[in-house]
Design an enzyme around this catalytic site. Structure first.
Site, PDB file in Angstrom:
ATOM      1  N   ASP A  46      -4.375  -8.911  -4.699  1.00  0.00           N
ATOM      2  CA  ASP A  46      -5.095 -10.097  -3.773  1.00  0.00           C
ATOM      3  C   ASP A  46      -5.403 -11.330  -4.752  1.00  0.00           C
ATOM      4  O   ASP A  46      -4.971 -12.381  -4.011  1.00  0.00           O
ATOM      5  CB  ASP A  46      -6.502  -9.650  -3.154  1.00  0.00           C
ATOM      6  CG  ASP A  46      -5.852  -8.779  -2.026  1.00  0.00           C
ATOM      7  OD1 ASP A  46      -5.113  -9.021  -1.273  1.00  0.00           O
ATOM      8  OD2 ASP A  46      -6.871  -8.122  -1.456  1.00  0.00           O
ATOM      9  N   CYS A 101      -8.215  -3.260 -11.654  1.00  0.00           N
ATOM     10  CA  CYS A 101      -7.820  -2.158 -10.836  1.00  0.00           C
ATOM     11  C   CYS A 101      -6.534  -2.412  -9.909  1.00  0.00           C
ATOM     12  O   CYS A 101      -6.104  -1.749  -9.260  1.00  0.00           O
ATOM     13  CB  CYS A 101      -8.812  -1.527 -10.274  1.00  0.00           C
ATOM     14  SG  CYS A 101      -9.542  -2.887  -8.997  1.00  0.00           S
ATOM     15  N   GLU A 108     -10.961 -11.022  -7.029  1.00  0.00           N
ATOM     16  CA  GLU A 108      -9.884 -11.062  -6.169  1.00  0.00           C
ATOM     17  C   GLU A 108      -9.765 -12.475  -5.492  1.00  0.00           C
ATOM     18  O   GLU A 108      -8.556 -12.601  -5.023  1.00  0.00           O
ATOM     19  CB  GLU A 108      -9.520  -9.832  -5.513  1.00  0.00           C
ATOM     20  CG  GLU A 108     -10.673  -9.527  -4.560  1.00  0.00           C
ATOM     21  CD  GLU A 108     -10.343  -8.069  -3.915  1.00  0.00           C
ATOM     22  OE1 GLU A 108      -9.489  -7.611  -3.757  1.00  0.00           O
ATOM     23  OE2 GLU A 108     -11.525  -7.671  -3.485  1.00  0.00           O
ATOM     24  N   HIS A 120       0.932  -1.097   0.069  1.00  0.00           N
ATOM     25  CA  HIS A 120      -0.135   0.058   0.033  1.00  0.00           C
ATOM     26  C   HIS A 120       0.729   1.322   0.051  1.00  0.00           C
ATOM     27  O   HIS A 120       0.380   2.222  -0.567  1.00  0.00           O
ATOM     28  CB  HIS A 120      -1.004   0.108   1.203  1.00  0.00           C
ATOM     29  CG  HIS A 120      -2.108  -1.106   0.935  1.00  0.00           C
ATOM     30  ND1 HIS A 120      -3.058  -0.898   0.238  1.00  0.00           N
ATOM     31  CD2 HIS A 120      -2.223  -2.305   1.408  1.00  0.00           C
ATOM     32  CE1 HIS A 120      -3.929  -2.090   0.296  1.00  0.00           C
ATOM     33  NE2 HIS A 120      -3.253  -2.703   0.978  1.00  0.00           N
TER      34      HIS A 120
END
Length: 577
Positions: free
Chosen positions: A457, A504, A433, A191
């Protein structure tokens, strides 16, 4: 002495500035008896005074860089520093027990924290426990002669150095002063790396030892193009990096010419290149880089940047700002993805053995319906101001999807009946995901308006490899045939059922993955805004007829990720010649 550390290039660009270590110091101490109480009290009062001056400075800086609301936490800290019940209790401990200030502070702080945490019927007072911890840590640091790092207090150009950066740490970085960052651990899908790309900050992660090798104030080069961190570079190296930086900026200027150009292939086929964002503040980068949509709005940052659950009105305003800012282009907003490695200080969630496989994202929302309903009402109200897609994360079963859709329908019905306008062209989609969802994508496709593949993920769960664990980083393989087959199956299932499919995850902006995804017919590519123009430039070089067999080869003939990487590398050499 110059030293170069090799890491992972997480965010493009080059920066040269003094290092700022965002590392917690050792605040351990030994309890001792003092003979000169007056001298000890003087030492204690000096620590309080210095702490107060420091918090006032941080508060004033935070008001300017982060806003009044974010600075409120420091007002609470000042109240504690000026509270005679707290500071006086510590003073009494020193006088009566004749103990050192560190011991008196620790014992008193623990008493206050226990009292506040026990006020289970008063959420506001419970939150004061965290404030006492923060203030006590600051006083303790000054008593021990240690320096506490604080992103909000940075007031000069630096390169931030940390073991890792949490999303909340990264969100506090002021681009005016923070020119880049380097970490011990992490990868391109961490992140902190994703946020670095959103903030357009050069970043190198996964160096293993940067926090041990560099000292505060040492000059540090961040080479986010090659993944190098250079400590105390020579004058010659600085000059070379300046040339390299200028070349990169020149390349970016060429890409900028594509800002208002459509995303088309060499043979004229058009696709959508969209942006991933975390907050409305990211909209400047979105528009500067010519995004054709918002493919992912990570709403969890609204929760993470707040001291309490954001209200329906606060969420509505944030969503509305982004939707209106896109001027009729589609905005896909994901419901909160809290859990895993994203935590909220004010939400006391149970500890889990494996949080990535536990209660997170849609699972957490469905177990906390009122919080979920508040977000959905805000989203529905915002849908009246533009083209909105609402997307549910971490869907693993049809039951989860149907329950989420039912709650959304209930809230929509309530709003419409009360006279609140809701967008007529609202779309409802889901992220793919979880491998189980990818396998039965054909069934899910009958119940939604779109898919968005979350590769970060999907790869982690497919390969059973924690994307944040350096020891298994070799298993994090976007180009693995197993991962690619799931992606291709998802895209095919979407098209066979008449819905569009986007991506995404970070793979959408990866130069190796992009030609393969284009060959699969992926409709929308959503990525960090800073990657958009680079990928648009790459798209213009590719002819879909020339790469039509690439997907099948990558999925069903290649045996390894390395083979696929070479396959794309060889292909691109032909296009670049």
């Amino acid at each position: 002495m110059t030293k170069t550390l090799k890491g992972i290039a997480a965010s493009d660009g080059i920066a040269v500035a003094p290092a700022y270590l965002l590392v917690e110091p050792d605040l351990s101490f030994t309890k001792t008896t003092v003979s000169d109480v007056d001298s000890e009290l003087t030492r204690y009062h000096e620590a309080i005074s210095v702490s107060t001056e420091e918090v006032e400075k941080i508060r004033d800086s935070a008001k300017g860089s982060l806003g009044e609301e974010e600075a409120q936490v420091f007002e609470a800290h000042l109240m504690i520093l000026n509270d005679p019940e707290f500071t006086g209790a510590i003073e009494n401990e020193i006088k009566e027990q004749k103990i050192n200030s560190e011991a008196a502070l620790d014992e008193t702080a623990q008493k206050f924290i226990t009292i506040f945490e026990g006020m289970t019927d008063n959420e506001y007072m419970q939150q004061r426990a965290a404030d006492v911890r923060d203030v006590s840590k600051r006083i303790m640091a000054h008593l021990l002669g240690k320096e506490l790092p604080n992103p909000a207090s940075i007031d000069h150009e630096v390169v931030v150095v940390a073991h890792d950066l949490t999303p909340s740490d990264t969100a506090q970085l002021n681009k005016k002063f923070v020119k880049g960052f380097v970490t011990d651990i992490g990868g391109r899908t961490a992140h902190s790396a994703i946020m670095a790309r959103s903030l357009e900050l050069p970043a190198v992660v996964g160096t293993d030892s940067i926090t041990k090798d560099v000292e505060n104030g040492q000059i540090l080069v961040v080479d986010g193009l090659n993944g190098d961190a250079v400590i105390e570079p020579t004058d010659e190296q600085v000059a070379d990096y300046k040339v390299k930086s200028e070349a990169f900026l020149k390349q970016k200027a060429e890409w900028k010419k594509l800002k208002n150009e459509p995303s088309v292939t060499a043979d004229g086929k058009q696709f959508i290149i969209a942006a991933n964002i975390g907050t409305p503040n990211d909209m400047e980068g979105v528009n500067e880089n010519g995004a054709e949509a918002i493919g992912l709005y990570r709403t969890e940052f609204l929760y993470m940047d707040s001291k309490d659950f954001p209200s329906e009105e606060d969420q509505f305003e944030a969503y509305k700002e982004v939707i209106e800012g896109m001027n009729g282009k589609q905005v896909v907003i994901r419901t909160m993805d809290i859990g895993g490695d994203k935590h909220l200080d004010y939400w006391d969630l149970p500890e889990e053995m494996n949080p990535f496989l536990g209660v997170r994202a849609i699972r957490l929302s469905l177990q906390n319906e009122e919080i979920f309903r508040t977000q959905l009402r805000a989203l529905l109200r915002a849908s009246a101001f533009g083209k909105l897609g609402i997307m549910f994360p971490m869907i693993g079963t049809l039951g989860e999807l149907r329950k989420a859709k039912a709650i959304l329908a209930e809230e929509k019905d309530k709003l419409v009946k009360s006279g609140v306008k809701v967008g007529e062209d609202l779309q409802v989609g889901m992220m793919i995901e979880v491998p189980a969802a990818a396998v039965i994508a054909d069934q899910f496709a009958k119940e939604v308006d779109f898919f968005s593949i979350g590769t970060n993920d999907l790869i982690q769960y497919t390969m059973a490899a924690d994307r944040g664990n350096d020891n298994v980083s070799y298993l994090y393989q976007p180009a693995s045939p197993s991962v690619l087959r799931l992606i291709k199956h998802t895209i095919d299932a979407a098209h066979e059922n008449g819905i569009w499919c986007g991506m995404c995850g970070e793979a959408a902006g990866d130069s190796t993955m992009f030609p393969i995804l284009l060959s699969m017919g992926l409709d929308e590519y959503s990525m960090s805004a800073t990657s958009i123009l680079r990928i648009r430039s790459l798209m213009k070089k590719l002819n879909t007829e020339d790469i039509k067999e690439l997907a099948n080869t990558a999925c069903f003939i290649s045996e390894t990720a390395e083979e696929n990487e070479k396959l794309v590398d060889d292909l691109m050499k032909k296009f670049n010649n």
